[in-house]
Design a protein around this motif. Structure first.
Motif, PDB file in Angstrom:
ATOM      1  N   ARG A  86      12.478 -24.651  29.779  1.00 30.45           N
ATOM      2  CA  ARG A  86      13.093 -24.570  31.092  1.00 30.45           C
ATOM      3  C   ARG A  86      12.921 -25.897  31.822  1.00 30.45           C
ATOM      4  O   ARG A  86      11.797 -26.349  32.078  1.00 30.45           O
ATOM      5  CB  ARG A  86      12.461 -23.440  31.924  1.00 30.45           C
ATOM      6  CG  ARG A  86      12.815 -22.040  31.437  1.00 30.45           C
ATOM      7  CD  ARG A  86      14.301 -21.752  31.645  1.00 30.45           C
ATOM      8  NE  ARG A  86      14.665 -20.414  31.205  1.00 30.45           N
ATOM      9  CZ  ARG A  86      15.049 -20.085  29.968  1.00 30.45           C
ATOM     10  NH1 ARG A  86      15.109 -21.045  29.042  1.00 30.45           N
ATOM     11  NH2 ARG A  86      15.382 -18.853  29.673  1.00 30.45           N
ATOM     12  N   THR A 114       8.868 -26.564  31.650  1.00 28.30           N
ATOM     13  CA  THR A 114       7.952 -25.658  30.957  1.00 28.30           C
ATOM     14  C   THR A 114       8.382 -25.480  29.501  1.00 28.30           C
ATOM     15  O   THR A 114       9.571 -25.420  29.195  1.00 28.30           O
ATOM     16  CB  THR A 114       7.897 -24.282  31.632  1.00 28.30           C
ATOM     17  OG1 THR A 114       9.204 -23.687  31.628  1.00 28.30           O
ATOM     18  CG2 THR A 114       7.410 -24.394  33.066  1.00 28.30           C
ATOM     19  N   GLN A 119       7.396 -22.950  26.366  1.00 30.40           N
ATOM     20  CA  GLN A 119       6.713 -21.777  25.850  1.00 30.40           C
ATOM     21  C   GLN A 119       7.131 -21.584  24.392  1.00 30.40           C
ATOM     22  O   GLN A 119       8.327 -21.508  24.097  1.00 30.40           O
ATOM     23  CB  GLN A 119       7.039 -20.532  26.666  1.00 30.40           C
ATOM     24  CG  GLN A 119       6.536 -20.596  28.098  1.00 30.40           C
ATOM     25  CD  GLN A 119       6.886 -19.370  28.901  1.00 30.40           C
ATOM     26  OE1 GLN A 119       7.833 -18.658  28.577  1.00 30.40           O
ATOM     27  NE2 GLN A 119       6.134 -19.110  29.958  1.00 30.40           N
ATOM     28  N   ASP A 160       2.118 -21.010  26.613  1.00 28.88           N
ATOM     29  CA  ASP A 160       2.570 -22.043  27.535  1.00 28.88           C
ATOM     30  C   ASP A 160       1.858 -23.335  27.139  1.00 28.88           C
ATOM     31  O   ASP A 160       0.660 -23.494  27.375  1.00 28.88           O
ATOM     32  CB  ASP A 160       2.226 -21.658  28.972  1.00 28.88           C
ATOM     33  CG  ASP A 160       2.742 -22.666  29.995  1.00 28.88           C
ATOM     34  OD1 ASP A 160       3.169 -23.779  29.580  1.00 28.88           O
ATOM     35  OD2 ASP A 160       2.706 -22.362  31.191  1.00 28.88           O
ATOM     36  N   SER A 203       1.878 -26.276  28.255  1.00 31.80           N
ATOM     37  CA  SER A 203       1.368 -27.167  29.297  1.00 31.80           C
ATOM     38  C   SER A 203      -0.079 -26.864  29.654  1.00 31.80           C
ATOM     39  O   SER A 203      -0.793 -27.720  30.178  1.00 31.80           O
ATOM     40  CB  SER A 203       2.231 -27.056  30.560  1.00 31.80           C
ATOM     41  OG  SER A 203       2.145 -25.745  31.108  1.00 31.80           O
TER      42      SER A 203
END
Length: 237
Positions: free
Chosen positions: A14, A70, A72, A77, A79
């Motif tokens: 995203r 982001t 995933q 996730d 990050s």
């Protein structure tokens, strides 16, 4: 074959941006990508050289942190993971096959395939390695070193290594780029066969329209942006 559309995607990006800074200044590599790849799907990633395809794979593998957005993958996730956690994530969930074979020259074919399994603490590492090498037609080459193998054989070892841990996601960046046409076709038959057998999500970078057409879906990238995204049977790769 793709799993149920209600299953969470293997990859979800995203607003992913990647900007690299060099002597000539900042270069925008990825420019706000949004992408979902469902479980079990084979996705062909196409576009001109320098469009950002390899960078997208690096981001999805946790090998390159995005500047923004982001990422995933397999429910993680990325990050929020430090480098050690990213390494464990790749070990447990991701297989990668590059154009270069990246085999350890001082290890036999069997040892090269067993390495990621040993890192994962698998006591059956060599048993699985032998099984995977037999699956790619190299059961008779277990004790041979990379320098004793042809290019096609080395890439088959790399495939066996990538699939050995039963990864949820396989990322392949021009895996036949260093092979002649016939050898490349045989390697790709093996890759798609293993993908079908293990229901692995596959993201394949290729400049070959015939290879892209074997995927379920084709995404075209140009100048760091997705410019086309459709089922392979509707796409002109």
């Amino acid at each position: 074959m793709t799993d149920s559309p209600t299953a969470p995607p293997t990859i979800r990006l995203r607003g992913v941006r990647l900007t690299l800074t060099g002597p000539a200044g900042s270069v925008n590599i990825l420019r706000g990508l949004d992408l979902d790849v469902p479980q079990g799907q084979a996705l062909g990633l196409v576009g001109p050289s320098g469009a950002g395809k390899s960078s997208l794979l690096m981001v999805a593998a946790g090998l390159q942190r995005p500047t923004q957005g982001t990422v995933q993958v397999a429910g993680h996730d990325l990050s929020g993971l430090d480098e050690d956690a990213l390494a464990r994530f790749r070990r447990d969930h991701v297989g990668v096959v590059f154009q270069g074979f990246h085999l350890v020259p001082t290890m036999t074919a069997e040892e090269n395939v067993a390495v990621p399994l040993e890192f994962a603490g698998r006591r059956d590492a060599f048993e699985v390695a032998r099984t995977r090498l037999e699956a790619v037609g190299l059961g008779h080459r277990l004790g041979h070193y990379p320098g004793q193998l042809s290019g096609g054989e080395q890439q088959r070892v790399a495939l066996a290594r990538a699939f050995a841990p039963d990864p949820l996601l396989l990322l392949a960046d021009e895996p036949t780029g260093n092979l002649d046409g016939e050898t490349g076709r045989r390697v790709m038959d093996l890759l798609f066969g293993l993908h079908d057998e293990q229901k692995t999500t596959l993201v394949l970078i290729t400049h070959d329209p015939a290879l892209a057409a074997r995927c379920d879906r084709i995404v075209r990238i140009d100048d760091g942006r997705i410019v086309d995204d459709r089922p392979a049977n509707e796409a002109a790769a």
